[in-house]
Design a protein around this motif. Structure first.
Motif, short mmCIF file in Angstrom:
data_model
loop_
_atom_site.label_atom_id
_atom_site.label_comp_id
_atom_site.label_asym_id
_atom_site.label_seq_id
_atom_site.Cartn_x
_atom_site.Cartn_y
_atom_site.Cartn_z
N HIS A 1 -22.77 -33.79 21.21
CA HIS A 1 -23.65 -34.92 21.55
C HIS A 1 -25.11 -34.51 21.52
O HIS A 1 -25.99 -35.32 21.38
N SER B 1 -17.45 -51.51 18.16
CA SER B 1 -17.86 -51.19 19.53
C SER B 1 -17.50 -52.38 20.41
O SER B 1 -17.28 -53.49 19.92
N ARG C 1 -9.69 -43.22 24.60
CA ARG C 1 -10.01 -43.33 23.18
C ARG C 1 -8.90 -42.72 22.35
O ARG C 1 -8.29 -41.72 22.74
N PHE D 1 -24.18 -48.77 23.99
CA PHE D 1 -24.61 -47.72 23.06
C PHE D 1 -24.18 -46.35 23.60
O PHE D 1 -23.62 -45.53 22.89
N ARG E 1 -21.82 -45.63 25.73
CA ARG E 1 -20.37 -45.48 25.84
C ARG E 1 -19.68 -45.43 24.48
O ARG E 1 -18.87 -44.54 24.22
N ASP E 2 -20.00 -46.39 23.65
CA ASP E 2 -19.21 -46.53 22.42
C ASP E 2 -19.83 -45.80 21.23
O ASP E 2 -19.11 -45.42 20.30
N HIS E 3 -21.12 -45.63 21.23
CA HIS E 3 -21.76 -44.97 20.09
C HIS E 3 -21.99 -43.49 20.37
O HIS E 3 -21.70 -42.65 19.52
N LEU E 4 -22.51 -43.17 21.55
CA LEU E 4 -22.73 -41.76 21.86
C LEU E 4 -21.50 -41.11 22.50
O LEU E 4 -21.44 -39.91 22.67
N GLY E 5 -20.54 -41.93 22.90
CA GLY E 5 -19.35 -41.37 23.53
C GLY E 5 -19.59 -40.83 24.93
O GLY E 5 -18.80 -40.06 25.45
N MET E 6 -20.67 -41.25 25.55
CA MET E 6 -20.93 -40.83 26.93
C MET E 6 -20.34 -41.89 27.86
O MET E 6 -21.01 -42.84 28.26
N PHE F 1 -12.34 -51.62 18.76
CA PHE F 1 -12.57 -52.20 20.08
C PHE F 1 -12.31 -53.70 19.99
O PHE F 1 -12.82 -54.35 19.08
N LEU G 1 -15.97 -39.69 19.35
CA LEU G 1 -16.03 -38.36 19.94
C LEU G 1 -15.63 -38.35 21.42
O LEU G 1 -15.25 -37.34 21.95
N ALA G 2 -15.77 -39.50 22.03
CA ALA G 2 -15.45 -39.54 23.45
C ALA G 2 -13.95 -39.62 23.61
O ALA G 2 -13.37 -40.68 23.64
N VAL H 1 -24.23 -42.99 13.56
CA VAL H 1 -23.69 -43.47 14.82
C VAL H 1 -22.21 -43.76 14.72
O VAL H 1 -21.45 -43.52 15.64
N ARG I 1 -20.01 -41.04 15.69
CA ARG I 1 -20.06 -40.67 17.10
C ARG I 1 -19.08 -41.47 17.95
O ARG I 1 -18.71 -41.06 19.03
N ILE I 2 -18.73 -42.60 17.42
CA ILE I 2 -17.92 -43.52 18.22
C ILE I 2 -16.70 -42.83 18.81
O ILE I 2 -16.35 -43.04 19.95
#
Ligand code: FES
Ligand code: FES
Lengths: 152, 781
Positions: B22, B301, B241, A25, A27-32, B247, B36-37, B30, B33-34
């Motif tokens: 974030h 994901s 990314r 969650f 890593r892939d959803h919040l991008g942290m 994924f 953004l990283a 959600v 958000r995927i």
């Protein structure tokens, strides 16, 4: 809608199954992506985050289990690498590839919060994270350096 | 290549915005958000050929910037004085992304604070980019000096022209060009415009700085990625990314060469987040760097893809490796090692001398398959674009790879496009150890992206990593020696049997290659009148690859253990005995021994016995070797030395073995002579790390196969050393040297395991010939 608290902010859990491990969650959803995957079975410690201040392995902690607890990730430990553990890590040039180091730092930070002056033996038991690059001798020294700094 | 074109912009935007976005409490959804990283907030600069104007595709974006002075691929200077160095080797923990630019900056007389580092794309014009074989400094030390000196010389000439003085009166110092006597000085940045109009000098016109003037080479500086690493901002392959990416997690045939027999994906397709299920074709011929085939689940994901994979119902056709059993195979290897093999190096007549001797010692050693198990599994993201007819028009790969050119070479043909057109950006690597120079995972990402029409990120799970590695060869080594009356060997026979790395590239190859044998077998340094150094045949049943230290793992384990066995047989001190075995100071006759010396010039990189003895002596001295005699049972010192990857190491290891057999390693002493050292602290770190990795291999390293399938699948079964297992103290002694730079990263591994086992023998009287140690009872009474 269920929410989750990460680094002091709340996020709504929309379209995310609650049995999703916190790791993915984040890593892939919040991008942290600071929190790393290494094994998925609580053997390596790469995914270590804090849950209400205590170290947990986010790869085996589901969103459901997190519930109302406060999650702290490396992104929330400090903005700029100024946490005493991070500083000690930099002073002793601990990282090689760096991949395991976030988990190591989160583990050390949690340990030092509950035990400000760990013995060698305690460090060896509590710091069970895997580092394939083999930075263990420096991690041991850095934990001690951080402990000293934090007790000042 | 539009994907690459938007990349640098995306980077800049996200560097400032990603964190903020974030932190909003009102998370919209959600799914948004995927993505953004992105590859933001890291110092890794991504650049593409498409950034380069004027037709010529160049590896250094600086060259295309009309404002910059860029006399060489590896260095450019902006009008504000910022120096940009191109890092073309991959960073996997050695510090190379810092070390090579340090060499450029030193020769340029740059101010390190004003040096930026850019990671290069894969481009053969940069020379070798295969970050492997402990080659980076050796291959590019001089090249980096030339790059720096070229830029410096041109800046000196530009200043001279400006001042109307001879260039010989101008010199560079700390980001300025100064005049010898008239007190004038001018910053690098101010000279950019005029310097860029000058002809680039020939190498013969350059004056490299004398050693006494080096400011950075041999001096420590924190690695450039240090802050990003400790703050979690560093971007590895698993973090890479691309906009709109999917994924993927893949179910691969559990047996090498197997393929899908039946597939039922109906359940998987119903899972939340799963977008599609795609079958990948089995590979043909030798494995090479082809993808293994299987079934990919694509989702929004990693976890959704993983769960989707769990829900697949697949039956496999296992193919010809279906019965592979590594335990049975070890027995076969040992049997083969008893029979005469292919003699690769022979001196005198060892077989005859041994057959006539009354005093023969023999021993058999074995090492199981090992897995690389890099901390970060293999991961890559690819964006493949096609035209209306389905023809591939572009491919951009972003990967944790040790060798971006190998990615081009593997992905190009797989997609049917010219390999040079494959754009490869390199992230940081969460270690590699050789695994990530084999880009099968990049091919997977590329094939899946083509199929899906959007970027696809492939993550290998740890189970995938351990079950589908290019494994280190399983091996048996037989040693025999005849001892003369004065207790030294009159003949030495050694036979190594293991599946060759060649089998990965040529189907059916079954004889260890001379370059493999040269890692600890045919390069035997001992001064013995009769030698027979042989290899035996072994068929590969899995993909065999090179792992840090490669064949030194099994061959030096045997050779350094056997020397110790002979010392004890002759009732001699192992250190003194080893010195005697090594013989007089001399250079090994590489031509007579038919050794390739890793293709390094024999005059620059001789096999120098004096240097080998020197590291051995230094390690013994630092460890206070003479204590060994007085040590109580349960405590012991072990010693070994080797030359590997052209560097020399001597190891002394101190062990404690409790009565119940519990082993601990209080101290290790390593002396290393790897010629000129660029970054001493990183060398120390490499040797510390090599000690831990070798501890893993010696204590626990074993990847077994049953029915063609890997048995161990995660760190609970494929155990690696943790802090509690490793040496408590590792003392690294770097020998000051003027010799040209040699290898370091792998060099620290070769003589560790035998020194450890020699120490265990000293402590307990138990001789370990079959690794790992976890299979042995070390208890004593
Ligand atoms: S990834 Fe969670 S402990 Fe290894
Ligand atoms: S620094 Fe590379 S795995 Fe720990």
């Amino acid at each position: 809608m269920p929410t989750i608290k990460v680094n002091g902010k709340s996020y709504e859990l929309k379209d995310v199954p609650l049995d999703t491990p916190l790791l993915w969650f984040l890593r892939d959803h919040l991008g942290m992506t600071g929190t790393k995957y290494g094994c998925g079975v609580s053997e390596c410690g790469a995914c270590t985050v804090h849950l209400n201040g205590a170290a947990v392995q986010s790869c085996v902690t589901t969103l459901e289990e997190v519930g109302e607890s406060e999650v702290t990730t490396i992104e929330g430990l400090s903005d700029d690498g100024s946490h005493p553990v991070q500083k000690a890590w930099k002073d002793l040039n601990v990282p090689q590839c760096g991949y395991c180091q976030v988990g190591q730092i989160m583990m050390a930070a949690a340990m030092l919060k509950s035990n400000g002056n760990p013995t060698d033996e305690q460090i060896e038991t509590e710091m069970w994270n895997i580092c394939r690059c083999g930075t263990y001798p420096r991690i041991r020294d850095a934990v001690k350096a951080a402990a000293k700094e934090m007790s000042r | 290549m539009s994907a690459s074109k938007h990349y640098p912009n995306a980077l800049n935007e996200n560097a400032s915005s990603s964190t903020d976005s974030h932190e909003r409490a009102d998370i919209p959804s959600v799914s948004r958000r995927i993505f953004l990283a992105t590859v933001s907030a890291t110092s890794l600069v991504l650049m593409g050929k498409s950034m380069v104007g004027g037709g010529a595709a160049l590896a250094n974006a600086g060259l295309a910037d009309p404002e910059k002075f860029a006399p060489d691929f590896f260095v450019s200077i902006a009008p504000d004085g910022t120096v940009t160095c191109l890092a073309h080797r991959s960073e996997m923990g050695t510090g190379i992304r810092t070390s090579l630019p340090r060499v450029v900056a030193d020769e340029l007389e740059a101010d390190w604070a004003r040096v930026k580092i850019q990671q290069a794309i894969g481009d053969k014009r940069l020379g070798d980019q295969n970050t492997d074989g402990s080659n980076s400094i050796r291959f590019f030390f001089r090249r980096m000096r030339v790059a720096g000196a070229t830029a410096r010389t041109m800046l000196e000439r530009a200043a001279a022209a400006k001042w109307g003085v001879p260039a010989s009166e101008c010199y560079a110092e700390n980001h300025q060009i100064k005049h010898k006597s008239n007190g004038k000085s001018i910053g690098f940045g101010e000279l950019v415009e005029s310097a860029r109009k000058l002809d680039v000098p020939k190498e013969s016109e350059l004056k490299l700085k004398p050693r006494a003037k080096w400011r950075f080479i041999g001096k420590d500086v924190p690695i450039t990625d240090l802050n990003d690493i400790v703050t979690g901002k560093a971007i590895f392959g698993i973090d890479a990314r691309m906009d709109n990416q999917l994924f993927a997690v893949i179910a691969r045939p559990p047996v090498v060469g197997g393929k899908v027999k039946t597939l039922d994906a109906s359940e998987a397709k119903k899972m939340v987040g799963v977008v599609d299920v795609v079958e990948l074709p089995a590979f043909q011929g030798a494995p090479l760097f082809q993808q293994l085939g299987g079934v990919a689940v694509l989702a929004n994901s990693t976890w959704a893809a993983w769960k989707g994979r769990d829900a697949l119902k697949i039956t496999w056709e296992d193919g010809e490796n279906a019965t592979y059993d590594s335990e049975v195979f070890t027995k076969q290897l040992k049997a083969t090692a008893q029979k005469p093999g292919l003699v690769l190096r022979s001196v005198g007549n060892a077989t005859e001398v041994i057959s006539k001797s009354m005093n023969i010692v023999s021993a058999d050693y074995s090492v199981p398959h090992l897995a690389h198990a890099p901390m970060e599994t293999t991961c890559a993201v690819a964006d493949v674009k096609t035209d209306a007819t389905g023809k591939v028009t572009s491919c951009h790969v972003l990967a944790a790879t040790q060798n971006p050119q190998a990615v081009q070479q593997a992905v190009g043909p797989a997609l049917g496009m010219p390999q040079d057109d494959v754009l490869v950006n390199v992230t940081l690597l969460g270690s590699g150890f050789g695994r990530k120079s084999k880009p099968d995972y990049c091919v997977e990402a590329a094939l899946l992206s083509r199929k899906m029409g959007r970027p696809v990120h492939v993550t290998w799970t740890r189970e995938d990593d351990l079950n589908h590695d290019y494994y280190h060869a399983i091996s048996a080594v037989h040693c025999e020696a005849s001892m003369n009356d004065s207790g030294v060997p009159s003949a030495w026979l050694q036979r190594a049997v293991y599946p060759t790395i060649g089998s990965t590239f040529v189907a059916g190859a079954s004889t260890p290659a001379p370059w493999e044998a040269e890692m600890g077998l045919t390069d035997l340094p001992y001064d013995i009148p009769n030698l027979s150094l042989e290899v035996g045949e072994a068929k590969a049943h899995v993909r065999i690859g090179w792992l840090r230290s490669v064949c030194h793992i099994q061959q030096n384990f045997a050779v350094c253990s056997f020397a110790d066995e002979l010392a004890h047989h002759a009732k001699r001190d192992p250190f003194e005995f080893l010195l005697e075995l090594l013989g007089k100071d001399r250079k090994l006759d590489m031509v007579a021994a038919k050794l390739a010396n890793r293709d390094a010039p024999m005059d620059e990189y001789p096999y120098d016995i004096a240097r080998l003895k020197n590291v051995l002596r230094r390690a013994a001295e630092k460890a206070d070797w003479k204590r060994t005699k007085a040590m109580p049972k349960g405590r012991g010192l072990g010693i070994a030395c080797s030359r590997s990857f052209l560097g020399y190491t001597g190891h002394v290891i101190e062990v404690e073995v409790a009565k119940d057999g519990k082993l601990s390693i209080p101290k290790v002493w390593v002396s290393i002579d790897a010629g000129i050292i660029v970054s001493p602290d990183r060398v120390r770190a490499q040797i510390e790390g090599a000690s831990i990795m070798a501890t893993s291999q010696a204590l626990f390293g074993k990847l077994s196969f049953k029915n063609g399938r890997a048995v161990e699948s995660n760190f609970d079964s494929y155990v690696v050393a943790k802090m509690k297992d490793g040496p408590r103290e590792i003392n690294v002694d770097i020998v000051p040297s003027e010799a040209p730079p040699a290898g370091v990263g792998e060099t620290g591994v070769a003589s560790f395991a035998p020194a450890l086992c020699n120490a265990i023998f000293a402590a307990t009287g138990k001789r370990i010939r079959d690794l790992p140690l976890s299979g042995h009872d070390l208890s004593w009474a």
